[in-house]
Design a protein around this motif. Structure first.
Motif: not given
Length: 368
Positions: A28-34, A51-53, A176-180
């Motif tokens: 929750x405190x980690x922003x999603x990767x760019x 997708x920068x992991x 899900x993150x990629x497509x959002x």
């Protein structure tokens, strides 16, 4: 007369609830990767995204896997308070699992070949893990099981559980993150997503997700030299076993791991190690930042697919992964002496990449 056995106690359940809270709080405190755009000529009509992991707290894509593995093991009742956690890994998975073990106050042991680089050992130990060495790389699985039995611990076994520990239908997985993040782009539904296979968990998650969401996106998996995934997938032989490990850390395996789900893959591309390392160097020149070897493998495959689209006059998008940063590989992929000692020649592959970036044409053999 009836009888019953109660294996639950309030203390155990309290620990489980708190452990899940701690892991979810970390997420929750980690922003999603760019999602970064790789610069290509606008006239091609094809956009390439990375997708920068590398921006995860432990610096790699394996942070997602480690989080999922811990939640899966805790919710299955395999890990409770004080359980020693053992993993067969000499790389980024061990670094990330050591991080989560420390968050939960659990001892962590990474079982690895004695030849593992000192840099990786330092990263694991910095996160609170302990390294246990074996002489033969093939012995890491049996030794992990032995240690788990001896210590009353849990063998995490990423190569078996990676594909099932992540909820492939969503729940903030990488697909899900990629497509959002693609939702507002010019071509929001990519023609291709390109990933490598180590455990096979990431490709399984993405392949299942696109089917579940009824998307037309296709999945391409790139495979480095000495890995058996490509040949096993091509020939339909899941029992295929190789004789050596991969030089591209994080991907490639000498056996088909249980988490590798070949049926969700639309295309596989075999990538020479020299091509992967050339792509690492090329990405540094274009992006101004160092990326890891598996990112080079991903880019070689993604560039080939982009060139196919340009040649066919198709517009659209391609997405791949920046798996980790190149700082971990200063003494290997970015070291000319190491490259030469491996007998690798980068010049012809670098010329393929430069020609692709100039013209959109792919001059290397297809799928090679």
């Amino acid at each position: 007369m009836s009888s019953s056995v109660d294996r639950c106690c309030d203390t155990t359940r309290d620990w489980v609830c708190e452990a899940v809270r701690i892991i979810e709080a970390d997420a929750n405190r980690s922003a999603d990767t760019h999602l970064l755009r790789f610069p290509l000529p606008p006239g091609w009509g094809v956009d390439l995204y990375l997708k920068d992991e590398s921006t995860h707290p432990t610096g790699s894509l394996k942070h997602r896997l480690a989080r999922s593995l811990f939640l899966y093991a805790i919710c299955n009742g395999w890990i409770t308070e004080g359980t020693p956690v053992i993993e067969a890994s000499s790389g980024s998975t061990a670094v990330s699992e050591a991080y989560f073990a420390r968050l939960l106050g659990l001892p962590f042991i990474a079982v690895m070949p004695r030849s593992t680089s000192a840099e990786k050992v330092v990263l694991i130990e910095r996160e609170g893990g302990r390294c246990h060495f074996v002489d033969s790389p093939g012995a890491i699985y049996d030794e992990s099981r032995r240690l788990a039995a001896e210590l009353g611990g849990h063998f995490m076994d990423q190569f078996t559980h990676a594909e099932r520990a992540t909820d492939w239908r969503g729940n903030n997985n990488i697909a899900e993150s990629i497509f959002e993040q693609m939702a507002l782009e010019t071509s929001p539904e990519p023609e291709w997503v390109v990933v490598g296979a180590g455990t096979g968990g990431t490709s399984a998650t993405i392949g299942r997700f696109v089917r579940y969401r009824r998307l037309r996106t296709r999945l391409a998996v790139v495979d480095p030299e000495h890995s058996v995934f490509y040949d096993a997938w091509r020939d339909g032989d899941p029992g295929l076993v190789g004789t050596r490990g991969s030089r591209i850390e994080g991907i490639g395996r000498p056996r088909v791991e249980p988490s590798f789900v070949g049926q969700v893959i639309d295309r596989m591309i075999k990538v020479p190690d020299a091509a992967s390392i050339a792509a690492v160097r090329f990405a540094h020149d274009v992006l101004g930042r160092r990326v890891g070897g598996s990112t080079g493998t991903n880019l070689w495959g993604a560039f080939q697919l982009v060139a196919d689209m340009v040649a066919a006059g198709r517009r659209g998008s391609v997405v791949t992964l920046l798996c980790d940063g190149g700082e971990r590989y200063a003494h290997t992929y970015y070291d000319d002496e190491w490259v030469a000692a491996q007998g690798l020649r980068l010049d012809e592959h670098l010329e393929v990449l430069r020609e692709f970036h100039r013209s959109g044409r792919w001059t290397a053999p297809v799928d090679a």
